[in-house]
Every structure is written in C-alpha cells, then in structure tokens.
Design an enzyme around this catalytic site. Structure first.
Site, PDB file in Angstrom:
ATOM      1  N   CYS A  43       8.323  71.114  67.893  1.00 55.05           N
ATOM      2  CA  CYS A  43       7.079  71.881  67.973  1.00 55.05           C
ATOM      3  C   CYS A  43       7.441  73.282  67.547  1.00 55.05           C
ATOM      4  O   CYS A  43       6.409  74.024  67.002  1.00 55.05           O
ATOM      5  CB  CYS A  43       6.048  71.859  69.077  1.00 55.05           C
ATOM      6  SG  CYS A  43       5.763  69.967  69.275  1.00 55.05           S
ATOM      7  N   HIS A  47       1.374  77.303  68.216  1.00 53.95           N
ATOM      8  CA  HIS A  47       1.568  75.773  67.733  1.00 53.95           C
ATOM      9  C   HIS A  47       0.474  75.127  68.212  1.00 53.95           C
ATOM     10  O   HIS A  47      -0.206  75.277  69.102  1.00 53.95           O
ATOM     11  CB  HIS A  47       2.686  75.250  68.782  1.00 53.95           C
ATOM     12  CG  HIS A  47       2.636  73.695  68.506  1.00 53.95           C
ATOM     13  ND1 HIS A  47       2.680  73.051  67.619  1.00 53.95           N
ATOM     14  CD2 HIS A  47       2.763  72.729  69.687  1.00 53.95           C
ATOM     15  CE1 HIS A  47       2.601  71.531  67.959  1.00 53.95           C
ATOM     16  NE2 HIS A  47       2.760  71.462  69.152  1.00 53.95           N
ATOM     17  N   ASN A  70      -2.037  67.386  66.235  1.00 58.24           N
ATOM     18  CA  ASN A  70      -0.574  68.106  66.570  1.00 58.24           C
ATOM     19  C   ASN A  70       0.319  67.395  65.485  1.00 58.24           C
ATOM     20  O   ASN A  70       0.725  66.567  65.520  1.00 58.24           O
ATOM     21  CB  ASN A  70      -0.216  67.576  67.853  1.00 58.24           C
ATOM     22  CG  ASN A  70       1.146  68.296  68.210  1.00 58.24           C
ATOM     23  OD1 ASN A  70       1.811  68.381  67.398  1.00 58.24           O
ATOM     24  ND2 ASN A  70       1.427  68.240  69.596  1.00 58.24           N
TER      25      ASN A  70
END
Length: 315
Positions: free
Chosen positions: A113, A241, A271
C-alpha cells in the site's frame, strides 16, 4: 543541482462497479455494516481479461498525454504493485511494451500500500542523481485477484485500479517540486498485512493496523511536512493511502492539516493498494480541488507496516 517535479498525473479504473448491495448477495454483510465500519460504498473490479499491466498502461497513457510527452521521452519506468502474478517480464516492462517505449530502464517496486510513495521517492532520487531525466511512476493493483470472495472481513475492502505520474527534472526552486521522503517500516509486524500462499490471498489484522496507523503515523506525517519546510496547516490537500475511512479521517485530523482537502476516494474505489494514492490524487487534480503549485501531502502506509510520505507541488 537539479530537483524534480510532477509534470502530470492520470488514473484508470475498470468499468465494472461492485456495490455494497451486490456484496450482500455474495456474503453475509449489508450496506449499513460496510459503510459503518470502513466507509466504502462501491469499488471497481477488473475482469479476467484485464491484467494489472493493462490498468497501469491506461493510467500511464493519460498521465503522458496530460504532460504533453510521448512514451519515447521516458527513460525510466517504475511500477508499484503487489499483485503481479508472473515474476518475469516484470510489470514495468509489460507497461513499457504496451506503450511502445523503445528502451527505458524498467523496475517494479513492491511495498504494497505504500508502494507509490516509495516509487515516487525513487524517481525523485534518480532524477536528482542524474540517472534519469523523465520517469513514469505508476501504482497499479488488481486486489480482486488475490481476495477470498467468501471472506466478508476482506472482500468488502478491495478494489482494482491504477494511477500514474510523470516526473521530470527541474530547477531546485521549481514550484512543482517533490519534497524529501520520510520512510520506514516495522518489519517485526509484517504479518499484520499479508498476501501469501498458493494461490495468494490477502489477509490482515485490522485492529493492529488501525492502532498503528492512527497512533504512530501522525507524528511521521508531520515530520514529512517539516522536511518540506511547511506546517501541516499550510497544506492544500492530504492524500493518504485509501485503506479505510475510519483510518483516513482521524489520521488526517491528528496530522493537523486543518485547511486541507482530505481525499476520501476510498468511498467509491475501495482499497486499491499501491494504486490508491495516485488514483485519489489524480481525481483531486481532475476535479480542480487543488490547483497548480499547491502543496499536497502524499502518505502511504500498510503492508510490511511500511510507510513513506512526501510533500509535492500539484502539477
């Protein structure tokens, strides 16, 4: 001495949209359960005939067009991804081939990430050291391919997509510069976010990640601002993120960016791992939520309990 700047950004998402209501028909969940816990309402899901490098190439082509550059002008391609199934050719080489680039250096960067902000720092360092003049930096992931769609704790989180930036050399005092990176990790806690096994599957210890992100990372993000010579209140935008709205909102608040637009693309994209920061940043630019020269904090965190952040000037 030379510096570097982001000349342009671009993004791409697959056409298929998976809603919370769709997921409720697949696993024991509901729209209310998902939105109350992670803030996600929709996510884009790539089909079996849409590989990661295709998503990456679409985003890269948009960034190149926005920068007014041709693929032949790129001498280094960096692709941040953790969902490349094949080991070789790497994702960067596949993207370069799709775009018809004649012979750039090609490297993949797997920091999950936090991959895009690590790749952006690497591009900045390469330009400053004289190793490259113009770099294509891409974050792209197909999380749907590494997800157990019977596990409601993870399948509600993920989406697919890509974002890209063209990084160019500039004078150190250039308005659209890339600030110093602040990066690190907690290797002993690497088990908190995993993509492991055969076939590989995404898993995480959600509470551990939440506590770490909301308690340990605010001071790190503030230090990234200090290294750029700015106070958090000076920021025009914060792009964290896009893991979970319950992480993004308290983290942004604790950073102290009281005047900043906070990217909340997670609500519509889920995500998307390494794609999440360039995807959200590109949308802010496209909508006009930030303007050229604005200072923006990009801050990635997640797998390996790694993090990397820098203040950049909006292209």
């Amino acid at each position: 001495m030379i510096g570097s700047r982001i000349a342009a950004v671009g993004h791409y998402q697959p056409a298929r949209v998976l809603t919370n209501e769709d997921l409720a028909g697949m696993v024991d969940t509901s729209d209310a359960w998902i939105t109350s816990r992670v803030g996600i309402r929709t996510r884009h899901i790539a089909g079996p005939d849409e590989p990661v490098d295709e998503l990456a190439a679409y985003a890269a082509a948009k960034a190149l067009a926005a920068a007014g550059r041709t693929p032949a002008e790129i001498d280094l391609v960096l692709v941040a991804t953790s969902t490349a199934i094949d080991r070789s050719p790497n994702m960067a080489a596949r993207v370069a081939a799709r775009l018809g680039m004649p012979g750039p250096a090609v490297m993949d960067i797997n920091v999950v990430c936090a991959g895009f902000t690590h790749a952006l720092a690497t591009a900045d360092h390469a330009v400053r050291a004289g190793g490259a003049n113009r770099v294509l930096v891409v974050g792209a992931d197909k999380m749907s391919e590494v997800t157990d769609w019977t596990d409601r704790s993870t399948c509600v989180l993920v989406g697919d997509g890509a974002g890209a930036a063209v990084v160019e050399a500039c004078a150190p005092e250039g308005e659209a510069g890339i600030g110093p990176v602040l990066w690190g990790s907690v290797p002993t806690m690497g088990h908190a976010v995993r993509i492991e096994g055969t076939p590989p599957r995404f898993a995480q210890e959600g509470q551990s990640v939440y506590r770490w992100a909301t308690t340990q990372l605010p001071v790190v993000a503030r230090r990234a601002c200090e290294q750029a010579g700015l106070a958090p209140a000076d920021l025009a935008a914060v792009v964290l993120h896009q893991a979970n709205l319950r992480i993004i909102e308290p983290l942004a608040q604790r950073i102290g960016a009281v005047n900043a637009v906070v990217a909340r693309d997670v609500t519509e994209s889920g995500n998307t791992s390494a794609a999440s920061i360039p995807l959200a940043f590109s949308k802010l630019v496209e909508r006009g939520d930030v303007t050229s020269g604005d200072p923006v904090l990009l801050f990635g965190f997640g797998g390996n309990l790694s993090y990397a952040g820098q203040v950049v000037r909006c292209p």
